[in-house]
Design a protein around this motif. Structure first.
Motif, PDB file in Angstrom:
ATOM      1  N   SER A 103      17.400  -8.858   8.996  1.00 12.17           N
ATOM      2  CA  SER A 103      17.018  -9.271  10.350  1.00 12.17           C
ATOM      3  C   SER A 103      18.050  -8.788  11.371  1.00 12.17           C
ATOM      4  O   SER A 103      17.689  -8.300  12.457  1.00 12.17           O
ATOM      5  CB  SER A 103      16.883 -10.794  10.413  1.00 12.17           C
ATOM      6  OG  SER A 103      15.835 -11.249   9.587  1.00 12.17           O
ATOM      7  N   LEU A 104      19.328  -8.921  11.042  1.00 13.60           N
ATOM      8  CA  LEU A 104      20.375  -8.440  11.936  1.00 13.60           C
ATOM      9  C   LEU A 104      20.264  -6.934  12.152  1.00 13.60           C
ATOM     10  O   LEU A 104      20.478  -6.436  13.265  1.00 13.60           O
ATOM     11  CB  LEU A 104      21.750  -8.783  11.373  1.00 13.60           C
ATOM     12  CG  LEU A 104      22.172 -10.249  11.428  1.00 13.60           C
ATOM     13  CD1 LEU A 104      23.466 -10.450  10.645  1.00 13.60           C
ATOM     14  CD2 LEU A 104      22.339 -10.727  12.861  1.00 13.60           C
ATOM     15  N   ALA A 105      19.931  -6.201  11.109  1.00 14.12           N
ATOM     16  CA  ALA A 105      19.806  -4.748  11.231  1.00 14.12           C
ATOM     17  C   ALA A 105      18.658  -4.366  12.161  1.00 14.12           C
ATOM     18  O   ALA A 105      18.789  -3.450  12.991  1.00 14.12           O
ATOM     19  CB  ALA A 105      19.603  -4.125   9.854  1.00 14.12           C
ATOM     20  N   VAL A 106      17.524  -5.053  12.033  1.00 10.69           N
ATOM     21  CA  VAL A 106      16.399  -4.781  12.936  1.00 10.69           C
ATOM     22  C   VAL A 106      16.806  -5.033  14.378  1.00 10.69           C
ATOM     23  O   VAL A 106      16.540  -4.215  15.279  1.00 10.69           O
ATOM     24  CB  VAL A 106      15.177  -5.652  12.566  1.00 10.69           C
ATOM     25  CG1 VAL A 106      14.073  -5.488  13.620  1.00 10.69           C
ATOM     26  CG2 VAL A 106      14.637  -5.290  11.192  1.00 10.69           C
ATOM     27  N   LEU A 107      17.478  -6.155  14.621  1.00 14.88           N
ATOM     28  CA  LEU A 107      17.895  -6.486  15.980  1.00 14.88           C
ATOM     29  C   LEU A 107      18.988  -5.547  16.483  1.00 14.88           C
ATOM     30  O   LEU A 107      19.009  -5.188  17.670  1.00 14.88           O
ATOM     31  CB  LEU A 107      18.384  -7.933  16.033  1.00 14.88           C
ATOM     32  CG  LEU A 107      17.315  -9.000  15.743  1.00 14.88           C
ATOM     33  CD1 LEU A 107      17.953 -10.380  15.661  1.00 14.88           C
ATOM     34  CD2 LEU A 107      16.219  -8.972  16.801  1.00 14.88           C
ATOM     35  N   ARG A 108      19.892  -5.149  15.602  1.00 19.37           N
ATOM     36  CA  ARG A 108      20.956  -4.214  16.012  1.00 19.37           C
ATOM     37  C   ARG A 108      20.357  -2.877  16.422  1.00 19.37           C
ATOM     38  O   ARG A 108      20.877  -2.202  17.303  1.00 19.37           O
ATOM     39  CB  ARG A 108      21.951  -4.026  14.864  1.00 19.37           C
ATOM     40  CG  ARG A 108      23.150  -3.140  15.237  1.00 19.37           C
ATOM     41  CD  ARG A 108      23.991  -3.804  16.318  1.00 19.37           C
ATOM     42  NE  ARG A 108      25.042  -2.906  16.794  1.00 19.37           N
ATOM     43  CZ  ARG A 108      24.881  -2.012  17.758  1.00 19.37           C
ATOM     44  NH1 ARG A 108      23.704  -1.863  18.355  1.00 19.37           N
ATOM     45  NH2 ARG A 108      25.887  -1.253  18.152  1.00 19.37           N
ATOM     46  N   ALA A 109      19.232  -2.499  15.806  1.00 19.79           N
ATOM     47  CA  ALA A 109      18.569  -1.245  16.147  1.00 19.79           C
ATOM     48  C   ALA A 109      17.650  -1.382  17.356  1.00 19.79           C
ATOM     49  O   ALA A 109      17.096  -0.390  17.822  1.00 19.79           O
ATOM     50  CB  ALA A 109      17.768  -0.742  14.946  1.00 19.79           C
TER      51      ALA A 109
END
Length: 250
Positions: free
Chosen positions: A78-84
């Motif tokens: 989830s953090l990776a999706v938001l970071r992107a």
């Protein structure tokens, strides 16, 4: 207050000010315990973000479903999706561009499918993958620990879709912090069930804790059930983990 455009970047960067400090400690069933320091958690997010950007064109407006139970991997993906800068949904009934799941048979017809193995030391998915699916266990590890190119965050775009609507990137800082204004340095999230609401709540509380400079201990539903009638064991964990706040998530 940090703006929505760089909120995730600032939150993740703050963990590196004390890189060896534990930021996420996971308790699963059968005495499983995994601890991620700020540096290790940051590396996981960077590697995963690089994969999403380079292989799946993650960018503002592109919807990615993270279909994972309350687990440490739910948080890293989830953090990776938001970071992107993508649009994160934890609701399987939505129609996403990319699906990230630990149950690939449910989405065997998906055009863009990433299969996640929850086992901590897995190097490959143990079953048969649908045609064209990417095995996250091996793929993520091929990417660097440093973040590559990430599209600029569009604060007007949806960051998280919830059952009540959606949260834009401009609203994201207030959304996560509103759930954890009174948390301590070491917060236990005790999750009772696996539902869309509980998954969203885990994400909201965890990022809120980190944005305040704190650390998260996460009990998955199996662990929460195991320890429900064992107050002595719970107290031992609270003392050994130096937990200062307990939040129950239904």
């Amino acid at each position: 207050m940090t703006s929505g455009a760089n909120f995730l970047q600032a939150t993740l960067s703050s963990m590196l000010q004390d890189p060896g400090h534990p930021r996420l400690t996971w308790y699963g069933g059968d005495f499983e315990r995994i601890e991620l320091s700020g540096a290790v958690l940051g590396n996981w997010v960077n590697k995963t973000t690089n994969l999403l950007c380079e292989e799946f064109d993650c960018e503002p407006g592109r919807t990615l479903l993270v279909d994972l139970p309350p687990h440490w991997r739910l948080l890293t993906w989830s953090l990776a999706v938001l970071r992107a800068g993508g649009r994160l949904t934890l609701e399987p009934t939505r129609e996403p561009d990319v699906i990230i799941t630990d149950t690939p048979d449910t989405f065997s017809d998906a055009r863009e499918l990433i299969v996640v193995t929850l086992a901590a030391l897995a190097r490959r998915y143990p079953g048969e993958l649908p045609p064209g699916a990417v095995d996250a266990a091996g793929a993520v590890m091929t990417y660097g620990d440093s973040l590559g190119f990430v599209p600029p965050t569009d604060v007007s775009q949806c960051a998280v879709t919830t059952t009540d609507g959606h949260i834009t990137y401009a609203q994201l800082p207030d959304w996560v912090r509103s759930a954890t204004e009174d948390t301590g340095d070491r917060t236990l999230l005790r999750v009772a069930s696996d539902s869309v609401e509980s998954r969203v709540s885990v994400l909201q509380h965890a990022v809120g804790v980190w944005s305040h400079g704190g650390s998260v201990v996460l009990f998955g539903p199996e662990m929460t059930g195991e320890i429900a009638d064992d107050s002595a064991r719970l107290q031992r964990i609270i003392e050994s983990e130096k937990i200062t706040t307990v939040i129950d998530i239904p």
